[in-house]
Motif scaffolding. Structure first.
Motif, PDB file in Angstrom:
ATOM      1  N   ILE A  38      -2.972   7.686   5.954  1.00 31.62           N
ATOM      2  CA  ILE A  38      -3.832   6.697   6.596  1.00 31.62           C
ATOM      3  C   ILE A  38      -3.021   5.570   7.219  1.00 31.62           C
ATOM      4  CG2 ILE A  38      -5.687   5.024   6.168  1.00 31.62           C
ATOM      5  CD1 ILE A  38      -6.631   6.804   3.900  1.00 31.62           C
ATOM      6  N   LEU A  93     -12.510   4.406   4.081  1.00 30.93           N
ATOM      7  CA  LEU A  93     -12.698   5.237   5.267  1.00 30.93           C
ATOM      8  C   LEU A  93     -13.731   6.342   5.052  1.00 30.93           C
ATOM      9  CD1 LEU A  93      -9.140   5.477   6.838  1.00 30.93           C
ATOM     10  CD2 LEU A  93     -10.961   3.820   7.202  1.00 30.93           C
ATOM     11  N   MET A 129      -3.760   2.133  10.048  1.00 31.74           N
ATOM     12  CA  MET A 129      -4.140   0.854   9.458  1.00 31.74           C
ATOM     13  C   MET A 129      -3.096  -0.237   9.639  1.00 31.74           C
ATOM     14  SD  MET A 129      -7.062   1.812   8.496  1.00 31.74           S
ATOM     15  CE  MET A 129      -7.526   0.229   7.844  1.00 31.74           C
ATOM     16  N   ALA A 145     -11.668  -0.014  11.713  1.00 32.61           N
ATOM     17  CA  ALA A 145     -11.028  -0.491  10.486  1.00 32.61           C
ATOM     18  C   ALA A 145      -9.542  -0.735  10.727  1.00 32.61           C
ATOM     19  CB  ALA A 145     -11.213   0.527   9.370  1.00 32.61           C
ATOM     20  N   THR A 146      -9.014  -1.816  10.182  1.00 26.24           N
ATOM     21  CA  THR A 146      -7.607  -2.125  10.299  1.00 26.24           C
ATOM     22  C   THR A 146      -7.202  -3.081   9.181  1.00 26.24           C
ATOM     23  OG1 THR A 146      -5.842  -2.903  11.791  1.00 26.24           O
ATOM     24  CG2 THR A 146      -7.932  -4.106  11.820  1.00 26.24           C
ATOM     25  N   ILE A 147      -5.891  -3.214   8.971  1.00 23.81           N
ATOM     26  CA  ILE A 147      -5.386  -4.138   7.954  1.00 23.81           C
ATOM     27  C   ILE A 147      -4.558  -5.234   8.602  1.00 23.81           C
ATOM     28  CG2 ILE A 147      -3.807  -4.382   5.991  1.00 23.81           C
ATOM     29  CD1 ILE A 147      -4.740  -1.700   4.998  1.00 23.81           C
ATOM     30  N   ALA A 181     -10.479   5.712  11.495  1.00 20.77           N
ATOM     31  CA  ALA A 181     -10.084   4.304  11.610  1.00 20.77           C
ATOM     32  C   ALA A 181     -10.345   3.784  13.019  1.00 20.77           C
ATOM     33  CB  ALA A 181      -8.617   4.142  11.237  1.00 20.77           C
ATOM     34  N   ASN A 220      -9.346  -2.492   1.541  1.00 16.78           N
ATOM     35  CA  ASN A 220      -9.382  -2.205   2.970  1.00 16.78           C
ATOM     36  C   ASN A 220      -8.334  -1.160   3.330  1.00 16.78           C
ATOM     37  OD1 ASN A 220     -11.422  -3.984   3.948  1.00 16.78           O
ATOM     38  ND2 ASN A 220     -10.025  -5.705   3.638  1.00 16.78           N
ATOM     39  N   GLY A 221      -8.737  -0.175   4.102  1.00 19.23           N
ATOM     40  CA  GLY A 221      -7.808   0.864   4.520  1.00 19.23           C
ATOM     41  C   GLY A 221      -7.575   1.948   3.501  1.00 19.23           C
ATOM     42  N   SER A 222      -8.235   1.863   2.359  1.00 20.08           N
ATOM     43  CA  SER A 222      -8.089   2.886   1.326  1.00 20.08           C
ATOM     44  C   SER A 222      -8.925   4.109   1.689  1.00 20.08           C
ATOM     45  CB  SER A 222      -8.533   2.337  -0.031  1.00 20.08           C
ATOM     46  OG  SER A 222      -9.936   2.065   0.005  1.00 20.08           O
ATOM     47  N   SER A 277       0.814  -1.228   0.000  1.00 20.95           N
ATOM     48  CA  SER A 277       0.000   0.000   0.000  1.00 20.95           C
ATOM     49  C   SER A 277       0.841   1.269   0.000  1.00 20.95           C
ATOM     50  CB  SER A 277      -0.960   0.001   1.195  1.00 20.95           C
ATOM     51  OG  SER A 277      -1.843  -1.095   1.136  1.00 20.95           O
ATOM     52  N   TRP A 303      -7.917  10.966   9.521  1.00 23.57           N
ATOM     53  CA  TRP A 303      -8.043   9.581   9.074  1.00 23.57           C
ATOM     54  C   TRP A 303      -7.852   8.611  10.234  1.00 23.57           C
ATOM     55  CZ3 TRP A 303     -10.555   9.211   4.901  1.00 23.57           C
ATOM     56  CH2 TRP A 303     -10.306  10.021   3.783  1.00 23.57           C
TER      57      TRP A 303
END
Length: 341
Positions: free
Chosen positions: A116, A183, A120, A338-340, A333, A177-179, A89, A329
Motif C-alpha cells: 500500500i 482501504l 499512501m 486516501a493519503t498520508i 487509494a 490511515n492508509g492501513s 508504517s 491497493w
C-alpha cells in the motif's frame, strides 16, 4: 544508421591509461567477477542471514518471522537472526533492506502495508516493485468486520442499507490511515455507492471501548485480535476479507459472499533486495515452503487466525500476485483520495 563499432559504448576500463579496451578484452576483465558471483550464489548460504521485520517485536509479523527463522536455521545450516526495525508504517525497515547487497543475506519479512505504501506516501524512498525481489508468501491475513453484539447491524447488507438511508451517519474503525482496514472500508464505499465516516485508531484494542459502547458503528480489524472476542460473545462478526472463509471462523462469510466483490487480502511475505540471484531466491523459496508445511508453523498460522498458503507458491508466482496487490491497493487509494503525506 550508426556503424558497428560506434554502437558499442565502453562499459568497463581496466588499463591504467583509462582508454576504452576492445570488447574481447573487456569481457575477459568482467568474466572473473561474474564467475565469482555465480560461485557465491551456488555456495549459498555460507554465513549468517539477517531478517528485518519493520514492525515492533511481539506483533503478528514478528511472531511468524521468528518461528520461521528457527526452521530456516535448521534447513540452511546457518544462523538466522531476526531484527526489528519499526517506524513510518514499516518503511524504515524496508528502506534498509532495499539498500542492502542483493546476496540473500539481508531479507525482509513484512505485511500488506508494504504493498500500500506507494499509494499512501508521496515521499517514499523506495519502490516495492522495482527495489525488491519477491521470495515467498508465508500466509494470508484476512480482516474481520465486527460490531457489538447488541448492534442492529447483522450483515454487510445491513451496513449498506443503513449507509444509504442516512449517508455519513455510520462510522467504521480501522487501525490507522492508509492501513489495509482503512482501504477495505474505502473499497466498500466505492463498490456500494455509500458514504461512511472513517475513524482511525492505533489498534484493535484502542478501538474496542468505542465499538462496545456503540460510539462506532462497526470496525474492520485484524482477525487475530478480534477472533477471541467473537468467540467469547463480546462481538459479532459480519464478514471476513479474502477469497475464502477462515478455518477459525467457518460460519463467517467472505466480503464477496456478503455482496461486496472485493477479495484482496493481507499477508505475511518475504522479500530481498532487487537483483538477488535466481538460485538464491529459489533456495530461500524452497526453504520457506518446507518450513511453512511443518505442523508447528501451520498451527501458529491457523491459531493466529491467518490462512496457510496451499499449495506453496514459487517466487515468480508470488511476484505476480504482489504486483497485482500493489495495483489493486493503489487504485483504491487513488479512487478514494486516501493519503498520508
Amino acid at each position: 544508421m550508426m556503424d558497428g563499432p560506434r554502437m558499442i559504448k565502453p562499459f568497463f576500463r581496466c588499463n591504467t591509461q583509462g582508454t576504452a579496451m576492445p570488447l574481447s578484452r573487456r569481457l575477459l576483465c568482467v568474466l572473473p567477477l561474474l564467475m565469482a558471483c555465480a560461485v557465491q550464489a551456488q555456495d549459498y548460504p555460507n554465513k549468517p542471514i539477517r531478517i528485518f521485520v519493520p514492525f515492533p517485536a511481539g506483533g503478528g509479523t514478528d511472531v511468524v518471522a521468528r518461528k520461521l527463522a528457527e526452521h530456516l536455521r535448521q534447513d540452511l545450516g546457518q544462523p538466522v537472526v531476526v531484527e526489528n526495525k519499526p517506524g513510518a508504517s514499516g518503511n524504515i525497515g524496508a528502506d534498509q533492506v532495499a539498500r542492502s547487497t542483493p546476496d540473500g543475506y539481508t531479507l525482509l519479512v513484512t505485511a500488506a502495508p508494504f504493498a500500500i505504501a506507494p499509494a499512501m506516501f508521496k515521499s517514499l524512498t523506495f519502490d516495492p516493485v522495482k527495489d525488491f525481489t519477491p521470495v515467498a508468501q508465508l500466509a494470508t491475513v484476512p480482516l474481520l468486520l465486527v460490531t457489538r453484539t447488541e448492534s442492529p447491524l447483522n450483515s454487510v447488507a445491513d451496513i449498506v442499507a443503513a449507509s444509504r438511508k442516512a449517508p455519513d451517519s455510520l462510522s467504521y474503525a480501522s487501525f490507522g490511515n492508509g492501513s489495509p482496514p482503512h482501504l477495505v472500508g474505502e473499497s466498500m464505499k466505492l463498490l456500494t455507492g455509500t458514504r461512511m465516516v472513517h475513524v482511525p485508531y492505533k489498534g484493535g484494542q484502542a478501538a474496542l471501548p468505542d465499538i462496545l459502547s456503540g460510539q462506532i458503528g462497526f470496525a474492520i480489524m485484524d482477525v487475530v485480535s478480534m477472533t477471541p472476542l467473537v468467540k467469547a460473545g463480546r462481538l459479532k462478526a459480519l464478514a471476513i476479507t479474502g477469497p475464502q472463509r477462515a478455518p477459525s471462523l467457518p460460519e463467517v462469510p467472505t466480503l464477496s459472499q456478503a455482496g461486496v466483490p472485493f477479495d484482496t487480502v493481507g499477508w505475511h511475505a518475504m522479500f530481498g533486495p532487487a537483483g538477488m540471484p535466481a538460485t538464491v531466491t529459489d533456495r530461500l523459496n524452497a526453504a520457506v515452503a518446507k518450513a511453512m508445511a511443518t505442523p508447528d508453523m501451520r498451527a501458529l498460522i491457523v491459531n493466529g487466525g491467518s490462512i496457510p498458503v496451499e499449495p506453496a507458491t514459487s517466487a515468480a508466482q508470488w511476484g505476480r500476485q504482489f504486483r497485482s496487490d500493489v495495483e489493486t491497493w493503489g487504485k483504491v487509494a487513488r479512487d478514494s483520495g486516501a493519503t498520508i503525506d
